[in-house]
Design an enzyme around this catalytic site. Structure first.
Site, short mmCIF file in Angstrom:
data_model
loop_
_atom_site.label_atom_id
_atom_site.label_comp_id
_atom_site.label_asym_id
_atom_site.label_seq_id
_atom_site.Cartn_x
_atom_site.Cartn_y
_atom_site.Cartn_z
N CYS A 239 37.76 37.69 36.26
CA CYS A 239 37.63 37.08 37.59
C CYS A 239 38.45 35.80 37.74
CB CYS A 239 36.16 36.84 37.92
SG CYS A 239 35.34 35.54 36.97
N HIS A 287 31.24 33.50 38.29
CA HIS A 287 32.10 34.48 38.96
C HIS A 287 32.81 33.83 40.13
CE1 HIS A 287 33.49 38.58 39.63
NE2 HIS A 287 33.38 38.34 40.92
N HIS A 299 38.43 40.38 44.28
CA HIS A 299 37.94 39.84 43.01
C HIS A 299 38.10 40.89 41.92
CE1 HIS A 299 33.65 41.59 42.57
NE2 HIS A 299 34.36 42.39 43.33
#
Length: 323
Positions: A239, A287, A299
């Site tokens: 990420c 994240h 993402h």
């Protein structure tokens, strides 16, 4: 009769020991939890890796300084040795006695003046040597501390890697207990879906301009590429690896891990989000994605999935940063 009873007992024991087949929903819940824990470990792993690289650079620099300092000390010792040898050859008698005994007092005074200059030079060399030795000792102590910290970072890195592999293996073991069809449902990413996402990479034509537009265009170009933990591209990303690579394409360097990326730029209210903003999720900020507008982001989700577009509402939203 005894045989029948024994057979019944075995059958009952077998029935009691049989585990019910896991349901796809139960497996998905456990797999999601394991993958979230793995992603937390992945960001810690990335942080330890970055720290180890930094410490290695510092250790190399300090060790180079130690080598240079030792060379300087060796040269000073050689010069001090020459001065000491000269003193030994000319010394040994008190200067006032030598003056009285010398047949040429004028010549002796001239020599004494030269001798004082030598003594002054020796004092300066000694002061320089002491200063150089202190610096060398400090560099050696700093090198030892840095190498110890480097060793600790390497140990932590290995431990996080083992933890990640353990969580991912546990998730895969759960998935392997399902049928192929149920496994595809849990992953929500069957072969056809992977192929379509890998080839469908629309270009960005939204409202962003300047560096933000460059970052979003880069992110769009990565759609369909696999999530690879610890990766920053070009074949795969995790990420923070994706967001870092996207902004690097816009000539902006971001820290490696999501928690540090959160500390860059300006905080943005959810209602003021613009394409290019970094959006963060979960209380520990493990994240991060790249906002693209209309409540969506690009993402890198987790192991087993590909870079994708997703609404920001699907995970616990914490906040956003504008660069």
């Amino acid at each position: 009769m005894s045989t029948a009873l024994a057979g019944g007992a075995v059958l009952a024991a077998g029935t009691a020991q049989a585990e019910p087949a896991p349901t796809p929903d139960a497996v998905k819940e456990q797999v999601d939890r394991l993958n979230e824990e793995a992603e937390q470990s992945i960001e810690r792993h990335n942080g330890f890796q970055e720290k180890r690289q930094r410490l290695q650079g510092e250790a190399n620099r300090i060790q180079d300084e130690v080598v240079r300092g030792q060379e300087a000390m060796n040269e000073l010792r050689t010069r001090l040795g020459a001065v000491a040898a000269e003193q030994y050859r000319t010394g040994g008698i008190d200067p006032s006695v030598r003056l009285m005994l010398d047949s040429d007092p004028g010549g002796y005074l001239a020599k004494a003046s030269a001798q004082n200059q030598v003594l002054d030079s020796q004092a300066a060399l000694l002061a320089q040597a002491r200063s150089e030795q202190r610096r060398l000792d400090q560099d050696r102590a700093e090198a030892a501390a840095t190498l110890a910290e480097l060793d600790a970072a390497g140990t932590a890195l290995a431990a996080e890697k083992k933890a990640i592999q353990g969580k991912l293996a546990a998730a895969q073991a759960l998935l392997n207990r399902l049928s192929a069809a149920d496994r595809a449902k849990v992953n929500a990413q069957d072969a056809a879906g992977r192929a379509s996402r890998a080839t469908a990479r629309p270009a960005y034509d939204g409202p962003a301009t300047g560096r933000a537009a460059a970052a979003v265009r880069f992110a769009y170009a990565q759609l369909g590429k696999p999530y690879v933990w610890g990766a920053t591209g070009p074949a795969g990303f995790d990420c923070s690896g994706l967001t870092g690579a996207a902004w690097r394409a816009a000539d902006v360097k971001l820290p490696r891990i999501s928690q540090d990326q959160w500390k860059t730029g300006l905080r943005v209210a959810r209602g003021d989000l613009q394409p290019g903003d970094l959006v963060f999720f979960y209380p520990d900020l493990h994240h991060v994605g790249l906002y693209i507008g209309e409540g969506k982001m690009i993402h890198a989700p987790r192991t087993g999935k590909n870079v994708e577009v997703l609404p920001i509402d699907v995970m616990p939203y914490v906040g956003a940063v504008r660069l």
